[in-house]
Design an enzyme around this catalytic site. Structure first.
Site, PDB file in Angstrom:
ATOM      1  N   GLY A 207       0.876  -1.180   0.000  1.00  0.00           N
ATOM      2  CA  GLY A 207       0.000   0.000   0.000  1.00  0.00           C
ATOM      3  C   GLY A 207       0.907   1.222   0.000  1.00  0.00           C
ATOM      4  N   ALA A 208       1.096   1.803  -1.179  1.00  0.00           N
ATOM      5  CA  ALA A 208       2.085   2.888  -1.304  1.00  0.00           C
ATOM      6  C   ALA A 208       1.419   4.252  -1.405  1.00  0.00           C
ATOM      7  CB  ALA A 208       2.983   2.622  -2.508  1.00  0.00           C
TER       8      ALA A 208
ATOM      9  N   ARG B 188     -14.390   4.885  11.839  1.00  0.00           N
ATOM     10  CA  ARG B 188     -13.442   3.921  11.257  1.00  0.00           C
ATOM     11  C   ARG B 188     -14.114   2.584  10.942  1.00  0.00           C
ATOM     12  NH1 ARG B 188      -9.981   6.227  15.351  1.00  0.00           N
ATOM     13  NH2 ARG B 188      -8.445   7.551  14.345  1.00  0.00           N
TER      14      ARG B 188
ATOM     15  N   ASP C  91      -2.603   7.035  19.205  1.00  0.00           N
ATOM     16  CA  ASP C  91      -3.444   7.737  20.188  1.00  0.00           C
ATOM     17  C   ASP C  91      -2.655   7.977  21.477  1.00  0.00           C
ATOM     18  OD1 ASP C  91      -6.216   7.230  18.715  1.00  0.00           O
ATOM     19  OD2 ASP C  91      -5.114   5.349  18.767  1.00  0.00           O
TER      20      ASP C  91
ATOM     21  N   ARG D 253      -0.349  10.802  21.072  1.00  0.00           N
ATOM     22  CA  ARG D 253      -1.129  12.057  21.138  1.00  0.00           C
ATOM     23  C   ARG D 253      -1.449  12.392  22.594  1.00  0.00           C
ATOM     24  NH1 ARG D 253      -4.906  10.216  16.072  1.00  0.00           N
ATOM     25  NH2 ARG D 253      -3.650  11.175  14.438  1.00  0.00           N
TER      26      ARG D 253
ATOM     27  N   HIS E 294      -8.782   1.264  18.539  1.00  0.00           N
ATOM     28  CA  HIS E 294      -8.287   2.477  17.878  1.00  0.00           C
ATOM     29  C   HIS E 294      -9.530   3.071  17.199  1.00  0.00           C
ATOM     30  CE1 HIS E 294      -6.067   5.316  15.518  1.00  0.00           C
ATOM     31  NE2 HIS E 294      -6.394   4.729  14.380  1.00  0.00           N
TER      32      HIS E 294
HETATM   33  P1  6V0 Z   1      -4.206   6.165   0.206  1.00  0.00           P
HETATM   34  O1  6V0 Z   1      -3.297   7.322   0.074  1.00  0.00           O
HETATM   35  O2  6V0 Z   1      -5.491   6.165  -0.540  1.00  0.00           O
HETATM   36  O3  6V0 Z   1      -3.360   4.853  -0.161  1.00  0.00           O
HETATM   37  C1  6V0 Z   1      -3.898   3.572  -0.152  1.00  0.00           C
HETATM   38  C2  6V0 Z   1      -3.109   2.753  -1.158  1.00  0.00           C
HETATM   39  O4  6V0 Z   1      -3.555   1.396  -1.078  1.00  0.00           O
HETATM   40  C3  6V0 Z   1      -3.313   3.210  -2.611  1.00  0.00           C
HETATM   41  O5  6V0 Z   1      -2.064   3.519  -3.194  1.00  0.00           O
HETATM   42  C4  6V0 Z   1      -3.970   2.006  -3.283  1.00  0.00           C
HETATM   43  O6  6V0 Z   1      -3.599   1.845  -4.638  1.00  0.00           O
HETATM   44  C5  6V0 Z   1      -3.437   0.867  -2.400  1.00  0.00           C
HETATM   45  N1  6V0 Z   1      -4.196  -0.369  -2.523  1.00  0.00           N
HETATM   46  C6  6V0 Z   1      -5.548  -0.533  -2.606  1.00  0.00           C
HETATM   47  N2  6V0 Z   1      -5.828  -1.842  -2.749  1.00  0.00           N
HETATM   48  C7  6V0 Z   1      -4.655  -2.515  -2.759  1.00  0.00           C
HETATM   49  C8  6V0 Z   1      -4.288  -3.884  -2.892  1.00  0.00           C
HETATM   50  N3  6V0 Z   1      -5.217  -4.829  -3.023  1.00  0.00           N
HETATM   51  N4  6V0 Z   1      -2.967  -4.211  -2.860  1.00  0.00           N
HETATM   52  C9  6V0 Z   1      -2.030  -3.251  -2.746  1.00  0.00           C
HETATM   53  N5  6V0 Z   1      -2.314  -1.945  -2.625  1.00  0.00           N
HETATM   54  C10 6V0 Z   1      -3.604  -1.578  -2.636  1.00  0.00           C
HETATM   55  O7  6V0 Z   1      -4.599   5.940   1.753  1.00  0.00           O
HETATM   56  P2  6V0 Z   1      -3.679   6.272   3.009  1.00  0.00           P
HETATM   57  O8  6V0 Z   1      -2.299   5.853   2.730  1.00  0.00           O
HETATM   58  O9  6V0 Z   1      -3.955   7.659   3.445  1.00  0.00           O
HETATM   59  O10 6V0 Z   1      -4.329   5.300   4.117  1.00  0.00           O
HETATM   60  C11 6V0 Z   1      -4.115   3.903   4.062  1.00  0.00           C
HETATM   61  C12 6V0 Z   1      -4.846   3.208   5.204  1.00  0.00           C
HETATM   62  O11 6V0 Z   1      -4.261   3.602   6.467  1.00  0.00           O
HETATM   63  C13 6V0 Z   1      -6.331   3.580   5.313  1.00  0.00           C
HETATM   64  O12 6V0 Z   1      -7.079   2.422   5.614  1.00  0.00           O
HETATM   65  C14 6V0 Z   1      -6.369   4.549   6.482  1.00  0.00           C
HETATM   66  O13 6V0 Z   1      -7.627   4.591   7.122  1.00  0.00           O
HETATM   67  C15 6V0 Z   1      -5.302   3.939   7.371  1.00  0.00           C
HETATM   68  N6  6V0 Z   1      -4.775   4.796   8.432  1.00  0.00           N
HETATM   69  C16 6V0 Z   1      -4.499   4.195   9.597  1.00  0.00           C
HETATM   70  C17 6V0 Z   1      -4.055   4.922  10.685  1.00  0.00           C
HETATM   71  C18 6V0 Z   1      -3.810   4.221  11.996  1.00  0.00           C
HETATM   72  O14 6V0 Z   1      -3.590   4.878  13.016  1.00  0.00           O
HETATM   73  N7  6V0 Z   1      -3.834   2.909  12.041  1.00  0.00           N
HETATM   74  C19 6V0 Z   1      -3.840   6.307  10.561  1.00  0.00           C
HETATM   75  C20 6V0 Z   1      -4.072   6.907   9.365  1.00  0.00           C
HETATM   76  C21 6V0 Z   1      -4.571   6.197   8.189  1.00  0.00           C
END
Ligand code: 6V0
Length: 302
Positions: A11-12, A88, A148, A151, A175
């Site tokens: 997930g980049a 969430r 959290d 924070r 969370h």
């Molecule tokens: P983003 O910037 O939309 O990136 C998500 C990436 O996932 C995209 O590049 C997609 O192409 C990629 N993706 C989707 N499906 C697949 C797949 N099957 N295989 C590989 N890659 C895939 O989102 P962002 O990076 O901002 O957030 C990612 C996740 O982190 C989300 O679910 C957020 O809710 C979560 N967060 C979790 C936090 C925590 O405290 N645990 C905090 C912030 C965000």
């Protein structure tokens, strides 16, 4: 450079890239592998991060899901993010499908790998990642309430005028909305927080709201949060790679509650080495139990 140090980030997007950026400057990884369903995103992030990698001397490259399955640590940041005002837990259906696809595409996953789940809702997804991967609970960790907790400690640091790192306090449970602060067990320099004069003036409900509502405030203002979680996830990877045995609040299956939620846990090469039972007041115990019950209700569906 040490063993246990090949890290895959699946997930980049914003979170995955922030994690990669924070991680490369720790200089502890032999290699960082970047995986995404979008080849263009992988290419763009690797090209951009490689400029920073030349300063940090960490090797970073795009990789296939199969290669990610052979990494020492697999961090999953793939999936949809919260929208403004969305709880969430609403993300589950969208991110369940993503996670199923991610775990399936990485097979066979190395049996001694540690999976660090970051995508939300992180507790439920950690539970699902454990079931889908078949790895032991100790090897499937969620970032949980680590962010959290940082924070909280930063906020308390301002109130008590002390460095946040000198505060030993935890946010436990989900969370998410049902998380709770373990006030009774919090200490500064070994002294209970409750014994400080400043404690008497703390509006605990307001502090809880500030801590649990911070993500939504950032999302309202700029659409997403990523630096904080990137730094926290990098710190967790650091703890695993160097077998540091640091105690962090992370999401893990906890037998006492029969559910995956955040409790302080000692972490090292093989993942979770010990989960600690925090001494709670009766009211706090009830709140943590309520958080566990809320999570269990959803877990049972998966
Ligand atoms: P983003 O910037 O939309 O990136 C998500 C990436 O996932 C995209 O590049 C997609 O192409 C990629 N993706 C989707 N499906 C697949 C797949 N099957 N295989 C590989 N890659 C895939 O989102 P962002 O990076 O901002 O957030 C990612 C996740 O982190 C989300 O679910 C957020 O809710 C979560 N967060 C979790 C936090 C925590 O405290 N645990 C905090 C912030 C965000």
């Amino acid at each position: 450079m040490v063993s246990h140090s090949r890290v895959a980030i699946v997930g980049a997007g914003a979170v995955g890239a922030s994690l990669a950026y924070a991680l490369m400057f720790k200089n502890i990884c032999s290699e960082i592998l970047i995986v995404d369903v979008s080849p263009d995103i992988v290419k763009a992030q690797v090209l951009d991060l490689a400029d920073a990698a030349s300063v940090s001397h960490t090797r970073i490259r795009g990789a296939t899901p199969e290669e990610a399955g052979q990494a020492d640590i697999i961090v999953i940041t793939a999936g949809a993010k919260q929208r403004d005002g969305e709880p969430r837990t609403k993300l589950i259906e969208r991110n369940y499908r993503v996670l199923k696809n991610v775990i399936g595409s990485m097979q066979p996953i190395r049996q001694d790998a540690v999976i660090l789940m970051v995508s939300n809702p992180v507790d439920i997804l950690t539970h699902i990642a454990r079931k889908l991967s078949g790895l032991p609970a100790s090897q499937v960790i969620g970032s949980g309430t680590y962010l959290d907790t940082t924070r909280l400690c930063v906020h308390l640091g301002e109130i008590f005028d002390v460095n946040p790192q000198s505060i030993n306090a935890f946010v436990l449970g989900e969370h998410g909305d049902s998380q709770m602060i373990a006030w009774d067990a919090a200490t500064i320099g070994g002294q209970p927080l409750t014994s400080f004069p400043e404690y008497q003036n703390i509006d605990k409900k307001a502090v809880s709201k500030i801590v649990s509502g911070k993500a939504m405030e950032i999302i309202r203002l700029k659409g997403a949060t990523f630096y904080g979680i990137g730094a926290c996830a990098a710190d967790l990877v650091h703890t695993i790679v160097l077998n540091k045995k640091v105690v962090h609040p992370v999401s893990v299956y906890v037998e006492k509650y029969g559910v995956t939620l955040s409790m302080p846990a000692k972490i090292g090469w093989e993942g979770i080495q010990q989960v600690y039972d925090v001494p709670l007041s009766k009211e706090e115990e009830e709140r943590l139990q309520a958080s566990a019950d809320a999570l269990r209700e959803i877990e049972q569906l998966y």
